[in-house]
Write an enzyme that holds these catalytic residues in place. Structure first.
Site, PDB file in Angstrom:
ATOM      1  N   GLY A  25      17.345 -14.047   2.020  1.00 18.78           N
ATOM      2  CA  GLY A  25      16.377 -13.918   1.417  1.00 18.78           C
ATOM      3  C   GLY A  25      16.679 -12.333   0.456  1.00 18.78           C
ATOM      4  O   GLY A  25      16.655 -11.192   1.081  1.00 18.78           O
ATOM      5  N   GLY A  26      16.524 -12.960  -0.720  1.00 20.31           N
ATOM      6  CA  GLY A  26      16.765 -11.441  -1.468  1.00 20.31           C
ATOM      7  C   GLY A  26      14.657 -11.421  -2.266  1.00 20.31           C
ATOM      8  O   GLY A  26      15.432 -10.848  -3.597  1.00 20.31           O
ATOM      9  N   ALA A  28      11.651  -8.681  -2.245  1.00 23.25           N
ATOM     10  CA  ALA A  28      11.596  -6.867  -1.956  1.00 23.25           C
ATOM     11  C   ALA A  28      12.330  -6.489  -0.766  1.00 23.25           C
ATOM     12  O   ALA A  28      12.921  -5.721  -0.495  1.00 23.25           O
ATOM     13  CB  ALA A  28      10.413  -6.779  -2.658  1.00 23.25           C
ATOM     14  N   LYS A 205      -2.337  -9.018  10.626  1.00 21.20           N
ATOM     15  CA  LYS A 205      -2.480  -8.065   9.410  1.00 21.20           C
ATOM     16  C   LYS A 205      -3.070  -8.797   8.457  1.00 21.20           C
ATOM     17  O   LYS A 205      -3.351  -8.152   7.170  1.00 21.20           O
ATOM     18  CB  LYS A 205      -1.986  -6.859   9.463  1.00 21.20           C
ATOM     19  N   THR A 262      -0.995  -2.544   6.268  1.00 29.79           N
ATOM     20  CA  THR A 262      -1.625  -2.787   5.213  1.00 29.79           C
ATOM     21  C   THR A 262      -2.699  -3.079   4.322  1.00 29.79           C
ATOM     22  O   THR A 262      -2.615  -3.849   3.743  1.00 29.79           O
ATOM     23  CB  THR A 262      -0.915  -4.722   5.655  1.00 29.79           C
TER      24      THR A 262
END
Length: 349
Positions: A25-26, A28, A205, A262
């Site tokens: 997974g590229g 952030a 969350k 979050t």
């Protein structure tokens, strides 16, 4: 005595070393994890779905699409060919929750048995109502599951700012070895055994952050915001207990810690989405203007169904799901929550 070859699994009781690590997974968060893992003793390869992202990481040493402005270690290597992650000593799965099954399935036959796969995506699969550990068991049953979750913005980790997370795995010895491999002076994982609890905190969350964002976007004040965090924590704990997770996990980094972060910063895609909804923007317009996934949007409807199937009362999460699905508007959701019957304060009620 000679050390076992690096391509062979090591015996129980022996220290395992992690020289080659793959990150799936590229985005952030995946880029931040890869940056944190890359060092002299570890070769790290990150798989990016977009070829242009992989090219930018390899040539400009920057993820110009998802993490712009952060210089990356030149030793970090990127690829758009998922099979290049074969025979890694460990894998970190950071694909969005709704795409995790597809990426894991593509690795079938390309990893050794007993390879640790550390699940870093936070969500519940919409089509199956499964958490990521269940998805991993479906697609790569030969892998060893672990969960890394906690209050950790990608930008903070990528820049080397102090961060602490929960690292949950059943095998304590293997967990200790993995933590030794990924820890830095500014990245501190805490060993735990409750994988499901860590996943529940990470998924729920995101939905609660949308609720907190709506409250602030509507100008309801910080008192309402604090109440949503506290009562949201109770909802999270009720679900965890109903699913067999530990109450203690919900009070730790992957529960309360991630919830507070979050729900308290516009850096959170979920909270900023809620703020925009509270200000009257449409969900379609909000998501259309983003190049990154807002996990809470997909999680809310399936979370509502999961809670109902377990007879768990989650009124805040239910209200968010109904707003997301368009069955009520923001004002109706707020009214519904404020008009709930008075009762004693309890995690159970």
């Amino acid at each position: 005595m000679l050390a076992p070859p690096r391509d062979m699994p090591q015996s129980a009781g022996m220290t395992r070393h992690f020289h080659r690590i793959g990150v799936i997974g590229g985005g952030a968060w995946g880029t931040a994890i890869a940056q944190m893992l890359t060092r002299d003793t570890q070769d790290v390869t990150i798989w990016c779905r977009e070829e242009e992202v992989a090219e930018a990481i390899n040539t400009r040493h920057e993820n110009t699409v998802f993490l712009p402005g952060v210089p990356l270690n030149p030793a970090l290597r990127a690829t758009s060919d998922l099979t290049e992650l074969h025979l890694m000593d460990a894998l970190f799965s950071v694909a969005p929750a709704q795409h995790t099954r597809t990426t894991l399935r593509a690795l079938k036959g390309h990893i050794r048995p007993d390879t640790p796969v550390v699940l870093c995506s936070k969500g519940i699969e919409l089509s199956s109502a499964e958490f990521m550990t269940q998805v991993l068991a479906d697609e790569l049953p030969e892998a060893i599951p672990a969960v890394m979750s906690g209050p950790s913005f990608a930008i903070d980790v990528a820049r080397g700012l102090p961060t602490a997370v929960t690292f949950a795995i059943e095998d304590e010895n293997l967990g200790t070895d993995l933590i030794a491999a990924i820890s830095t002076p500014t990245f501190r994982p805490y060993l735990a055994h409750d994988l499901l609890g860590a996943e529940i905190g990470g998924a729920v969350k995101n939905v609660l952050a949308i609720a907190c964002g709506i409250a602030l976007g509507k100008g309801l004040g910080r008192s309402a915001h604090a109440a949503l965090i506290a009562r949201g924590s109770a909802e999270m704990t009720r679900l965890a207990l109903a699913l067999g997770a530990d109450r203690e996990t919900m009070a730790g980094l992957s529960g309360l810690g991630d919830l507070v972060l979050t729900c308290s910063s516009e850096t959170s895609r979920n909270m900023s989405c809620g703020m925009a909804l509270g200000k009257g923007e449409s969900l379609e317009a909000i998501l259309g203007a983003r190049n990154a996934v807002t996990e809470g949007v997909a999680t809310a409807p399936v979370l509502k169904k999961l809670a109902a199937s377990k007879s768990v009362d989650m009124p805040i999460c239910d209200a968010v799901a109904d707003v997301i699905e368009g069955t009520i508007n923001v004002d109706e959701a707020i009214h519904r929550l404020l008009m709930r019957p008075n009762r004693a304060e309890s995690v159970i009620a």
